[in-house]
Design an enzyme around this catalytic site. Sequence first.
Site, PDB file in Angstrom:
ATOM      1  N   LYS A  90      -0.759 -37.239   4.733  1.00 14.96           N
ATOM      2  CA  LYS A  90      -0.269 -36.815   3.421  1.00 14.96           C
ATOM      3  C   LYS A  90      -0.028 -35.324   3.431  1.00 14.96           C
ATOM      4  CE  LYS A  90       0.805 -37.424  -0.860  1.00 14.96           C
ATOM      5  NZ  LYS A  90       2.105 -36.778  -0.501  1.00 14.96           N
ATOM      6  N   GLN A 111      -3.750 -28.616   5.454  1.00 13.92           N
ATOM      7  CA  GLN A 111      -3.685 -29.811   4.601  1.00 13.92           C
ATOM      8  C   GLN A 111      -4.831 -30.784   4.900  1.00 13.92           C
ATOM      9  OE1 GLN A 111      -0.467 -29.783   2.720  1.00 13.92           O
ATOM     10  NE2 GLN A 111      -1.628 -31.052   1.308  1.00 13.92           N
ATOM     11  N   LYS A 114      -7.829 -29.367   2.950  1.00 12.17           N
ATOM     12  CA  LYS A 114      -7.517 -29.401   1.516  1.00 12.17           C
ATOM     13  C   LYS A 114      -7.635 -30.828   0.992  1.00 12.17           C
ATOM     14  CE  LYS A 114      -3.517 -27.587   0.577  1.00 12.17           C
ATOM     15  NZ  LYS A 114      -2.155 -27.236   0.121  1.00 12.17           N
ATOM     16  N   LYS A 126       2.256 -32.362   7.536  1.00 11.44           N
ATOM     17  CA  LYS A 126       3.255 -31.495   6.909  1.00 11.44           C
ATOM     18  C   LYS A 126       4.559 -31.683   7.660  1.00 11.44           C
ATOM     19  CE  LYS A 126       3.222 -28.537   3.516  1.00 11.44           C
ATOM     20  NZ  LYS A 126       2.243 -28.393   2.418  1.00 11.44           N
ATOM     21  N   ASP A 166       7.391 -29.241  -1.094  1.00  5.37           N
ATOM     22  CA  ASP A 166       6.787 -27.932  -0.823  1.00  5.37           C
ATOM     23  C   ASP A 166       7.930 -26.943  -1.112  1.00  5.37           C
ATOM     24  OD1 ASP A 166       4.128 -26.819   0.557  1.00  5.37           O
ATOM     25  OD2 ASP A 166       5.770 -25.636   1.363  1.00  5.37           O
ATOM     26  N   ASN A 241       7.980 -23.606  -8.505  1.00  2.00           N
ATOM     27  CA  ASN A 241       7.203 -24.619  -9.222  1.00  2.00           C
ATOM     28  C   ASN A 241       5.743 -24.213  -9.418  1.00  2.00           C
ATOM     29  OD1 ASN A 241       5.222 -27.073  -8.368  1.00  2.00           O
ATOM     30  ND2 ASN A 241       6.640 -27.685  -9.986  1.00  2.00           N
ATOM     31  N   SER A 378      -0.868 -35.963  -6.326  1.00  2.00           N
ATOM     32  CA  SER A 378      -0.066 -36.881  -5.503  1.00  2.00           C
ATOM     33  C   SER A 378      -0.874 -38.143  -5.200  1.00  2.00           C
ATOM     34  CB  SER A 378       0.312 -36.224  -4.168  1.00  2.00           C
ATOM     35  OG  SER A 378       1.431 -35.380  -4.316  1.00  2.00           O
TER      36      SER A 378
HETATM   37  N1  GLU Z   1       2.999 -29.215  -0.537  1.00  2.00           N
HETATM   38  C1  GLU Z   1       1.858 -29.373  -1.393  1.00  2.00           C
HETATM   39  C2  GLU Z   1       0.639 -28.745  -0.747  1.00  2.00           C
HETATM   40  O1  GLU Z   1       0.761 -27.725  -0.109  1.00  2.00           O
HETATM   41  C3  GLU Z   1       1.668 -30.803  -1.876  1.00  2.00           C
HETATM   42  C4  GLU Z   1       1.473 -31.842  -0.842  1.00  2.00           C
HETATM   43  C5  GLU Z   1       1.455 -33.266  -1.388  1.00  2.00           C
HETATM   44  O2  GLU Z   1       1.463 -33.455  -2.598  1.00  2.00           O
HETATM   45  O3  GLU Z   1       1.441 -34.183  -0.560  1.00  2.00           O
HETATM   46  O4  GLU Z   1      -0.474 -29.188  -0.891  1.00  2.00           O
END
Ligand code: GLU
Length: 446
Positions: A90, A111, A114, A126, A166, A241, A378
Site C-alpha cells: 500500500k 511507507q 508509517k 510506492k 501522492d 492537497n 485509504s
Molecule cells: N501518498 C500518501 C502517503 O505518502 C498516501 C498513500 C496511500 O494512501 O496509499 O502516505
Amino acid sequence: MDEKLEPIYDEVLRRNPGEAEFHQAVREVIESLGPVIAKHPEFAERKIIERICEPERQIIFRVPWQDDDGVVHINRGFRVEFNSALGPYKGGLRFHPSVNLGIVKFLGFEQIFKNALTEMPIGGAKGGSDFDPKGRSRDEVMRFCQSFMTELYRHLGEYTDVPAGDIGVGGREIGYLFGQYKRITNRYESGVLTGKGIEWGGALVRTEATGYGAVFFLREMLRARGQDLDDRTCVVSGSGNVAIYAIEKIHQLGGRVVACSDSGGVVHDPKGIDLELLKQIKEVERGRVADYAERRGGEVRYLPGGNIWEIPCEVALPCATQNELTGRDAATLVGNGCIAVSEGANMPTTPEGVDVFLDAGIAYGPGKAANAGGVATSALEMQQNASRDRWSFEATEQRLGEIMRHIHDLCYATADEYGAPGNYVRGANIAGFQRVADAMVALGLV
Ligand code: GLU
C-alpha cells in the site's frame, strides 16, 4: 549508530549506489534500532533489518504516450513493493520529473513503518513516474495514466497491491487509472486503488485526511505539553492537497496560517490565508500561489523564490516535499520562537534539521507518524469497499482523529520506554519497526 548495525547500513550503501534519499531514510531508521536489537536477539538472528531494507519486488517499466500534437514521449514507470508482512502492498504514486528509483525506494521504505503505525492491515509500497504533469492538458494526462496502468495493472489487486495518490496524482488521475484497470481486467474492483471519487467507490475525508491528520498529530503533541493551537501563528509550506487541508484544519482549530508556497515562491498573508481563494486557484484553476497573491491584494506579499521558513511563526508544517527544510532553516525557525513542527510531507526535514529540532526540545512530529492520516484513511476506504458500505464524513473524521491520537500515544510511549522521552523520531521508528519485525518473524523466512 550502534556499531553492530553499521555493517548493515554499509551493505545498503554498497548495494544501492547513488540513491541518496533512500540512504537517508534507511540511516534514520537504523539509528533508532540499537536498543531494539539488544532487547530482541531474534531480530538479528533472523536478519530482519537486512530483509526490511531489501524490497520484496521492484518493477520498472516503459510508459510511451502521445501528446496533443501527436509527438511521442517515453517516461519511466516504477512500483517498488517493499514489504507485505502486515497486508497487501500500500502506498501512493508520484508523478514528478524528479522521480527515480532512489526516490521511490525512500518513499516505499518510509511507507512500511508509517503504515505499520496506523495498526491497519497494510504493507508498504510506492510508485510513480518521471512524467511531468505541469502544463499538460487533461487529455495528455489521461493518455499517460492509461499507458501507465496498461503495464502496472498486472501487478495490482485488492489483495496484492493498492496504490493511491501522492505528488502529481490526485482524484482526476486516480479516475483515469481506475478506468483503465477496470477496462483491462473487466472487474469493478473498487479496493484496488484509493483516493477515488465519492460517486465511484471513494471515501469521504480521504481528500482531507493527510492535512487534517498532520494537524491532529500536532494537536496531540501540543496537548502532551499542556498547550493548544488557539491564536497561534502558523506557516504551511506547499499549496497542494496536503497543505490546503492542513490550513483548513488549523483555521478550524483556532490557529492562523500566514504563509504557504509552491516551487515558484512564497505568499505571506499576515491576516491569514483566504482558503476559499486558494482552493479556487489551486484545485479548480490549477494555478500558482503568485496568482493568489495578485488576486488577494491588500497586505499580502509574494516573494518569488523566497524561503518560507524565514517567516516568523510558532508552528511550522512542511507539506511540500523531501529535504525542503535544512539545518539552517530549522535554526531560523527555533530562533524565531517556533515551538512545534508537524510534517505533512515525506522526509521534508534534512537530518541536520531534525537534530536542531530535537536539540532545541521543541515538539517535532516526523512525517511517518504525522502524515499517516492519509494512508490510514485509504485503509478505511478499502474497508468500505470490501463491505460495500459508505460512512458519513463525521464518523470518518472522528475515526481519523482517534487513529492520529493513537499513533501519537504509541510513539510517545515507545520513546519513553526506550529512554528518549519526547523524541517522536525514535518512537515512530521503533514502534513501526517492531510491528513489522514481529510479523516477519512469525511468517518465517519468506
Ligand atoms: N501518498 C500518501 C502517503 O505518502 C498516501 C498513500 C496511500 O494512501 O496509499 O502516505
